[in-house]
Motif scaffolding. Sequence first.
Motif, PDB file in Angstrom:
ATOM      1  N   GLY A  51       0.924  -1.219  -0.109  1.00 16.50           N
ATOM      2  CA  GLY A  51      -0.038   0.146  -0.086  1.00 16.50           C
ATOM      3  C   GLY A  51       0.953   1.233  -0.060  1.00 16.50           C
ATOM      4  O   GLY A  51       0.211   2.211   0.003  1.00 16.50           O
ATOM      5  N   VAL A  63      -8.835  -2.114   2.717  1.00 18.73           N
ATOM      6  CA  VAL A  63      -8.025  -2.303   1.480  1.00 18.73           C
ATOM      7  C   VAL A  63      -9.166  -1.799   0.426  1.00 18.73           C
ATOM      8  O   VAL A  63      -8.474  -1.700  -0.756  1.00 18.73           O
ATOM      9  CB  VAL A  63      -7.555  -3.829   1.362  1.00 18.73           C
ATOM     10  N   LYS A  64     -10.336  -1.894   0.564  1.00 18.66           N
ATOM     11  CA  LYS A  64     -11.282  -1.318  -0.709  1.00 18.66           C
ATOM     12  C   LYS A  64     -11.229   0.326  -0.689  1.00 18.66           C
ATOM     13  O   LYS A  64     -11.075   0.749   0.292  1.00 18.66           O
ATOM     14  CB  LYS A  64     -12.552  -1.900  -0.256  1.00 18.66           C
ATOM     15  N   ASP A  65     -11.678   0.829  -1.753  1.00 18.95           N
ATOM     16  CA  ASP A  65     -11.962   2.261  -1.748  1.00 18.95           C
ATOM     17  C   ASP A  65     -13.276   2.480  -1.278  1.00 18.95           C
ATOM     18  O   ASP A  65     -14.464   1.827  -1.583  1.00 18.95           O
ATOM     19  CB  ASP A  65     -12.012   2.400  -3.412  1.00 18.95           C
ATOM     20  N   ALA A  96      -7.360   2.680  -4.477  1.00 22.07           N
ATOM     21  CA  ALA A  96      -6.724   1.291  -3.842  1.00 22.07           C
ATOM     22  C   ALA A  96      -6.494   0.347  -4.965  1.00 22.07           C
ATOM     23  O   ALA A  96      -5.514  -0.518  -4.512  1.00 22.07           O
ATOM     24  CB  ALA A  96      -7.834   0.811  -2.585  1.00 22.07           C
ATOM     25  N   SER A 127      -2.802  -1.125  -5.473  1.00 20.37           N
ATOM     26  CA  SER A 127      -2.410  -2.695  -5.253  1.00 20.37           C
ATOM     27  C   SER A 127      -1.597  -3.071  -6.533  1.00 20.37           C
ATOM     28  O   SER A 127      -0.520  -3.905  -6.770  1.00 20.37           O
ATOM     29  CB  SER A 127      -3.870  -3.479  -5.368  1.00 20.37           C
ATOM     30  N   TYR A 169     -10.248   5.040   1.994  1.00 22.62           N
ATOM     31  CA  TYR A 169     -10.450   3.506   1.993  1.00 22.62           C
ATOM     32  C   TYR A 169     -11.686   2.889   2.996  1.00 22.62           C
ATOM     33  O   TYR A 169     -12.236   3.777   3.622  1.00 22.62           O
ATOM     34  CB  TYR A 169      -8.936   2.943   2.610  1.00 22.62           C
ATOM     35  N   TRP A 178      -6.641  -0.295  11.265  1.00 23.23           N
ATOM     36  CA  TRP A 178      -7.820   0.484  10.743  1.00 23.23           C
ATOM     37  C   TRP A 178      -8.972  -0.318  10.667  1.00 23.23           C
ATOM     38  O   TRP A 178     -10.170   0.554  10.721  1.00 23.23           O
ATOM     39  CB  TRP A 178      -7.321   0.575   9.165  1.00 23.23           C
ATOM     40  N   PRO A 224      -9.833   4.007   8.466  1.00 22.04           N
ATOM     41  CA  PRO A 224      -8.418   4.384   7.690  1.00 22.04           C
ATOM     42  C   PRO A 224      -8.151   5.783   7.889  1.00 22.04           C
ATOM     43  O   PRO A 224      -7.891   6.488   6.745  1.00 22.04           O
ATOM     44  CB  PRO A 224      -8.822   3.921   6.224  1.00 22.04           C
TER      45      PRO A 224
END
Length: 459
Positions: free
Chosen positions: A49, A104-106, A123, A127, A319, A367, A372
């Motif tokens: 990240g 880890v997702k938008d 994101a 990645s 995030y 997080w 986040p």
Amino acid sequence: MTKLRLAIVGAGPAGIYAADILLKAERNFEVSIDLFDQLPAPYGLVRYGVAPDHPRIKGIITALRGVLDSGDIRVFGNVRFGVDITLDDLKKHYNAVIFSTGAVKDADLKIPGADLEGSYGAADFVSWFDGHPDVPRTWPLEAKEIAVIGNGNVALDVARMLVKHADDLLPTEIPENVYAGLSASPVTDVHIFGRRGPTSVKFTPLELRELGELRDVDMILHDEDFDYDDAARDAVKSNKQVFVIDKVLNQWRQRETGSASRRLHLHFFAKPLEVVDDGTGRVDAFRWERTKRDGAGGVVGTGEIREIPVQAVYRAVGYFGSELPDVPFDKKRGVIPNREGQVLRRDPEAGTGLFNQQMYGVYATGWIKRGPVGLIGHTKSDAMETIRHLINDLGNWWRPESPSEESIVALLDERGVKYTGLDGWHNLDQHELALGEASGRTRIKVVPREEMVTISRAE
């Protein structure tokens, strides 16, 4: 003496810090810690990240590695929670679990056209350029003009990676497929948009300065964004970080422009309105409303609508956490509901729908605990709070039927899980360093999951 068998799900900084703090804490019981991660390699967002041209932040891995190499923690990589192991499995083999699975997702950007072809989540792009094994090897870098929406560090990372010449990334650990993709990019202009003014941005001075060091890239700013009111001037005088950011931006305003092959435009006071469709479902432009200061630290719309042609949009507005099987989840905030790290569930008898009943034996940190926000270092204080409650909750720990350290290994072997251990990470680490040395570089990441596992397991 009582012994705590602890599982930690998530081998990024939050999980490793939690393990280290517990091992060093004052306590009257022994500790045995197993760290699980769905990826074959540890370190989470530090590895996957953080932009490859941030060696200073990547250097945090050195400290984290010291914790793992102490010999007090076992690592099980390539193990998917909810698939390879479940919450019921953990209850059978451990006294407690800490979830440190991050975010880890938008986060959603709720404007028309956000889902058009050519509109991407930051994101996903991060990645890709960090060589995450679970994203496609290619990325559609076809746009000459690009909009990046957001005024945080991730937005700056995305913009920098898009506008930076690929050859300038060769000293880093950038994967070969990413270098090839960025080398072929036709980009000429990247525009960064933020709703507020220059004194209200969320990025840090260090991140900002790095933009100004890019080779063959002009920095384009607009005088209309720097007509400060009293509140903005007070912010510059009273806040050192704002003072530095203001100084950097105003230095850029004095630069001569026009000779570089690429341009990075900073637009402030821009509220996103729409990603414009070209009529075929693709991005054609970005439309925003000009805002102004409201005198109370915020902004309001002016009614002035502007539009700029772009062929791609990157949404860097934050995030969002992911739900885990059998673990409570707050869908509005994208976190595991908790009280200072103690996970909370809904009381079925209360009928209120509120998360207000402690779920004994289950904890959260990082997080996925607080959302986040904050830098990597903030996860230490997070972990200290969680560990304090874990220690004090001794009387409410699970009582596993099979707590031996061998039992979880037997379970994974029985299920045919190709897990990777700490020695496996050392194998992969040495392999990547050797790949880099052969090309005159520090490291070249191995990207495909299967290859990572094979190298780690020395198969």
